[in-house]
Write a protein that holds these residues in place. Structure first.
Motif, short mmCIF file in Angstrom:
data_model
loop_
_atom_site.label_atom_id
_atom_site.label_comp_id
_atom_site.label_asym_id
_atom_site.label_seq_id
_atom_site.Cartn_x
_atom_site.Cartn_y
_atom_site.Cartn_z
N ALA A 129 2.78 16.29 2.53
CA ALA A 129 2.50 15.77 3.86
C ALA A 129 3.71 15.99 4.75
CB ALA A 129 2.20 14.28 3.78
N SER A 130 3.46 16.15 6.04
CA SER A 130 4.61 16.22 6.94
C SER A 130 4.95 14.79 7.35
CB SER A 130 4.31 17.08 8.16
OG SER A 130 2.95 17.10 8.45
N PHE A 131 6.25 14.55 7.56
CA PHE A 131 6.67 13.19 7.89
C PHE A 131 6.00 12.73 9.18
CE2 PHE A 131 9.26 10.13 10.10
CZ PHE A 131 9.37 9.16 9.13
N SER A 168 -0.57 9.37 5.89
CA SER A 168 0.06 8.12 5.47
C SER A 168 -0.97 7.21 4.82
CB SER A 168 0.73 7.42 6.65
OG SER A 168 -0.24 6.80 7.47
N ASP A 180 -1.65 7.75 0.48
CA ASP A 180 -1.40 6.47 -0.17
C ASP A 180 -2.59 6.04 -1.02
OD1 ASP A 180 0.19 4.15 -0.64
OD2 ASP A 180 -1.14 3.04 0.69
N LEU A 181 -3.79 6.21 -0.47
CA LEU A 181 -4.99 5.85 -1.23
C LEU A 181 -5.08 6.69 -2.51
CD1 LEU A 181 -7.79 5.47 1.48
CD2 LEU A 181 -6.62 3.68 0.22
N ARG A 195 -2.72 5.63 -5.12
CA ARG A 195 -3.17 4.40 -5.79
C ARG A 195 -4.26 4.70 -6.82
NH1 ARG A 195 -1.21 -0.10 -3.58
NH2 ARG A 195 0.07 0.39 -1.76
N PHE A 224 4.42 12.74 -4.34
CA PHE A 224 4.22 12.76 -2.89
C PHE A 224 5.41 13.48 -2.27
CE2 PHE A 224 3.41 11.53 1.33
CZ PHE A 224 2.22 10.83 1.42
N THR A 270 7.19 14.83 1.08
CA THR A 270 7.18 14.74 2.54
C THR A 270 8.12 15.81 3.09
OG1 THR A 270 6.99 12.37 2.25
CG2 THR A 270 7.44 13.14 4.45
N GLN A 307 2.65 2.30 2.68
CA GLN A 307 3.24 3.63 2.67
C GLN A 307 4.35 3.70 3.72
OE1 GLN A 307 3.45 6.67 4.25
NE2 GLN A 307 3.71 7.93 2.44
N GLU A 308 5.42 4.43 3.44
CA GLU A 308 6.59 4.35 4.32
C GLU A 308 6.33 4.77 5.76
OE1 GLU A 308 8.73 8.42 2.69
OE2 GLU A 308 9.75 7.14 4.12
N PHE A 309 5.57 5.85 5.99
CA PHE A 309 5.36 6.20 7.39
C PHE A 309 4.00 5.79 7.94
CE2 PHE A 309 3.27 10.17 6.32
CZ PHE A 309 3.99 10.72 5.28
N SER A 310 3.41 4.78 7.34
CA SER A 310 2.25 4.19 8.02
C SER A 310 2.80 3.36 9.18
CB SER A 310 1.43 3.34 7.06
OG SER A 310 2.24 2.48 6.34
N ARG A 326 -5.54 5.69 13.49
CA ARG A 326 -5.45 5.15 12.15
C ARG A 326 -6.05 3.74 12.01
NH1 ARG A 326 0.69 6.12 10.47
NH2 ARG A 326 0.84 6.91 12.59
N VAL A 372 -7.46 0.56 3.71
CA VAL A 372 -6.15 0.69 3.06
C VAL A 372 -5.65 -0.69 2.65
CG1 VAL A 372 -3.76 1.39 3.42
CG2 VAL A 372 -5.60 2.83 4.25
N GLU A 382 -7.31 -1.81 -0.58
CA GLU A 382 -6.79 -1.21 -1.81
C GLU A 382 -5.41 -1.78 -2.16
OE1 GLU A 382 -8.63 0.71 -3.63
OE2 GLU A 382 -10.24 0.97 -2.16
N ASP A 435 -4.49 -3.94 -5.53
CA ASP A 435 -3.42 -3.60 -6.46
C ASP A 435 -2.44 -4.74 -6.64
OD1 ASP A 435 -4.42 -1.17 -7.06
OD2 ASP A 435 -3.02 0.01 -5.85
N THR A 461 5.66 6.75 14.84
CA THR A 461 4.64 7.64 14.26
C THR A 461 3.23 7.40 14.81
OG1 THR A 461 3.88 6.41 12.29
CG2 THR A 461 5.88 7.73 12.04
#
Lengths: 325, 372
Positions: free
Chosen positions: A269-271, A277, A281-282, A285, A297, A299, B45-48, B80, B87, B90, B94, B306
């Motif tokens: 993925a691109s940052f 994102s 992530d899904l 998981r 993953f 980036t 997730q970090e860039f969400s 998003r 999201v 899930e 978890d 973002t």
């Protein structure tokens, strides 16, 4: 953000060259686009492969917060702009019913319009098949009127180009990588999932596919999964994913998680990519839940270093080797 | 069933009012704190984007208070936000939290889906009672916004800093506790009257700045370190490109009520941005145009880092700024943002606006600004 002046060149007497920037959706639809214009008797000029200069120019032209592929796209446009009679930057809103491209793709023509001064005429036709499928004809007619060719020729040429595109897609689905990428038939099968503009642009992903090839991986991509399977697996989610590429990534990801031959999964993925994102992530998981497959993953952005990537890939392949033997 | 929902500005007062009327037990998540944010960062997730993280924190904190059902909103893309609920589901699964999630959104296949969700939530109440609950929610949302708009005008002019905010906080408590629509209108009238009576310096030259951008960031003061209060203290009258009641009207009541609509803003975005780009991207560009034409001195775009639609808008805003002759500044927020940096940027922006508009006359003002 800087405004960029495009140097004026002497225009051809009959405008005949169409410039297609080699970025974003190019990798998904270039067969279609190139054939369409060539059938109409136009010369198609594609920008050269991504290079350092393009990335630097793109970074200067785009806002800092834009993702790497968008910045790279700017670079490709700047590379082409002074050499062609038309720039082809369509606004692809949606290619499939009830789905969307990402917001940045929707806004791409507007974003470019504000940074380019004196560009050649831009074909920024809107393609929106979200509600009606027949909108594509309207889009073709619009392009025809810009290029001053009769509508029926445009539609005819589109049909021919569409056949070529489908042929190409079938070729990929039968387990091939696009031209220029080596692929061994034996080796660990690794699913490498990412947007086409990241995966097949060897410069911005630092030759990821070749590196994996050298490490003995047989790369499987989302393009190799037939659409029916993607629909089936993506349909398992409680809510439909409304990004076309997001759906493809998740559908093919779940498909590969289900496939015992696949030994591991890499998500590229691109940052700052919004859909990834969530989709990435899904997928991570789901992969982790059954403890089924190693998942990595990756980036990328303009600061990514090659050494770090190599180390991670080697470690990942070592891990798989141990799990398998 | 113990229902919870995300925080977004004063949404909790509206939501609580609505569910109380339906006889549904509500667990309002604890106010957003650093801890909420930390929980969100840890598990998302970090860039969400930042709203996803903070809302996740809300849900975790609410679960610890016993909430078992989430009511939230969704969408059909391409922003998003439309996929937040999935999201969150899930991630919460978890983490071992068992939540029922009800997403109120445009139905995917059939309209009956939406009706079903509403009737499930309404707990077997009649249509009349549901309508009454909706009216209650609306009355509270509208009252809060009308009062806050007044507060935004009083803040820069008040003689003693913080008077208007004290009145505002008091009225929020009153509105929250009230469960009769007529009484809410009365509180609104009374508060407005009280705000009129706050001692003000009417000689003071006040800048008018619009806060535009992504809805969550604009409405949730935790994210922006309460930017409006900072602006008020610096002598700025603020207007937001979107208020909660306007959003409710546009999205839930299909624009039935007579309040400002974001549709106009969307139309004004052309020719700068000619197409919808998801979220409030087009509205951000359009609002900048609208505020510039209304004579505002400047605009500040706020968005989470973002945020895709806002990046498109950000790219286009410099041209809007040049063409419409109104300075625009963009500020992104994420978990790394700091208050001191924000205030410095605001001060610089405001100083620039003072000079740009009328250097000689307002110099005194700007000096006083910095003595405080």
């Amino acid at each position: 953000m800087n405004k960029i002046l495009i140097p004026k060149t002497v225009p051809n007497k009959i405008p005949k060259t169409i410039g297609i920037p080699k970025g974003m959706l190019y990798y998904d639809y270039h067969i279609l686009w190139e054939n369409f214009f060539q059938n109409l008797g136009f010369e198609v000029k594609v920008s050269s492969d991504t290079n350092k200069k393009m990335i630097n120019e793109g970074i200067m032209a785009a806002v800092d917060e834009a993702c790497l592929p968008v910045k790279v796209f700017y670079g490709h446009v700047l590379d082409l702009a002074s050499q062609v009679d038309y720039l082809f930057i369509p606004r692809i809103v949606s290619m499939v019913k009830k789905e969307y491209m990402c917001p940045k793709i929707l806004g791409l023509p507007d974003m470019l319009r504000v940074s380019l001064v004196n560009p050649p005429p831009v074909i920024e036709t809107t393609v929106n098949l979200r509600i009606k499928n027949n909108q594509i004809e309207q889009a073709i007619k619009e392009i025809c009127s810009i290029l001053q060719v009769p509508d029926y020729e445009g539609l005819k040429s589109w049909q021919a180009a569409l056949q070529k595109q489908e042929q190409h897609e079938r070729y990929l689905q039968s387990g091939h990588l696009p031209e220029g990428f080596p692929r061994v038939k034996d080796g660990f099968k690794i699913a490498v999932l990412g947007h086409a503009y990241n995966l097949y642009d060897a410069y911005i992903n630092m030759n990821l596919l070749k590196k994996l090839h050298v490490l003995g991986a047989q790369v499987c991509t989302k393009e190799m999964v037939i659409p029916e399977e993607i629909e089936k697996f993506a349909g398992k989610l409680p809510k439909k994913i409304f990004w076309t590429f997001g759906k493809q990534l998740l559908g093919s990801g779940l498909y590969y998680l289900d496939d015992p031959e696949i030994k591991g999964m890499i998500f590229l993925a691109s940052f700052g990519c919004g859909p990834d994102s969530m989709v990435g992530d899904l997928l991570e998981r789901y992969a982790r839940r059954g403890n089924q497959k190693p998942f990595m993953f990756i980036t990328i952005d303009e600061h990514s270093g090659e050494a770090g990537l190599v180390t991670r890939l080697e470690a990942f392949m070592d891990l798989i080797q141990r799990r398998v033997s | 069933m113990k229902v919870t929902f995300p925080h977004m500005g004063h949404l909790s007062i509206v939501g609580k009012g609505l569910f109380d009327q339906l006889g549904v037990e509500v667990v309002v998540p604890p106010p957003i704190t650093k801890k909420t944010l930390k929980l969100g960062i840890e598990h998302a997730q970090e860039f969400s984007c930042l709203p996803l993280k903070i809302i996740l924190g809300n849900f975790i904190e609410a679960a610890e208070l016993g909430a078992d059902t989430i009511v939230t909103s969704g969408g059909v893309g391409p922003c998003r936000f439309g996929y937040y609920a999935q999201v969150h589901r899930e991630i919460l699964q978890d983490l071992g939290y068992h939540y029922e999630i009800i997403v109120v959104e445009p139905p995917d296949t059939h309209f009956s889906e939406l009706i079903q969700k509403i009737s499930y939530l309404s707990n077997g109440k009649s249509l009349f009672q549901v309508a009454r609950a909706l009216r209650m929610g609306w009355a509270k949302a509208r009252a809060i916004d009308v009062i806050e708009q007044k507060v935004q005008q009083v803040r820069p002019r008040e003689v003693r800093t913080g008077t208007a905010d004290d009145v505002f906080q008091w009225s929020l408590k009153k509105i929250d506790a009230e469960n009769e629509i007529k009484k809410i209108w009365e509180i609104q009238r009374k508060t407005l009257h009280e705000l009129d009576g706050v001692p003000k310096d009417m000689e003071k030259t006040v800048l008018k700045i619009a806060v535009i951008g992504e809805i969550y960031t604009i409405l949730e003061p935790f994210v922006t370190f309460d930017i409006e209060k900072h602006l008020g203290r610096l002598g700025v009258e603020v207007s937001r490109s979107i208020y909660l009641s306007e959003w409710i009207n546009d999205h839930l009541f299909m624009g039935l009520m007579r309040v400002r609509s974001t549709k106009e803003a969307a139309q004004m975005a052309s020719p700068y941005l000619r197409h919808f780009v998801g979220g409030h991207g087009r509205e951000t560009v359009g609002s900048a145009v609208r505020y510039a034409r209304e004579g505002y001195h400047g605009a500040i775009q706020l968005a989470p880092l973002t945020c895709m639609p806002e990046i498109v808008a950000q790219t286009i805003l410099p041209v809007v700024s040049a063409e419409e002759e109104m300075p625009v500044m963009t500020i992104y927020f994420d978990e790394q943002s700091g208050e001191a940096g924000l205030v410095t940027r605001l001060e610089a922006f405001i100083e620039m606006l003072y000079r740009k508009n009328d250097f000689g006359k307002r110099r005194v003002q700007s000096e006083r600004l910095f003595r405080n």
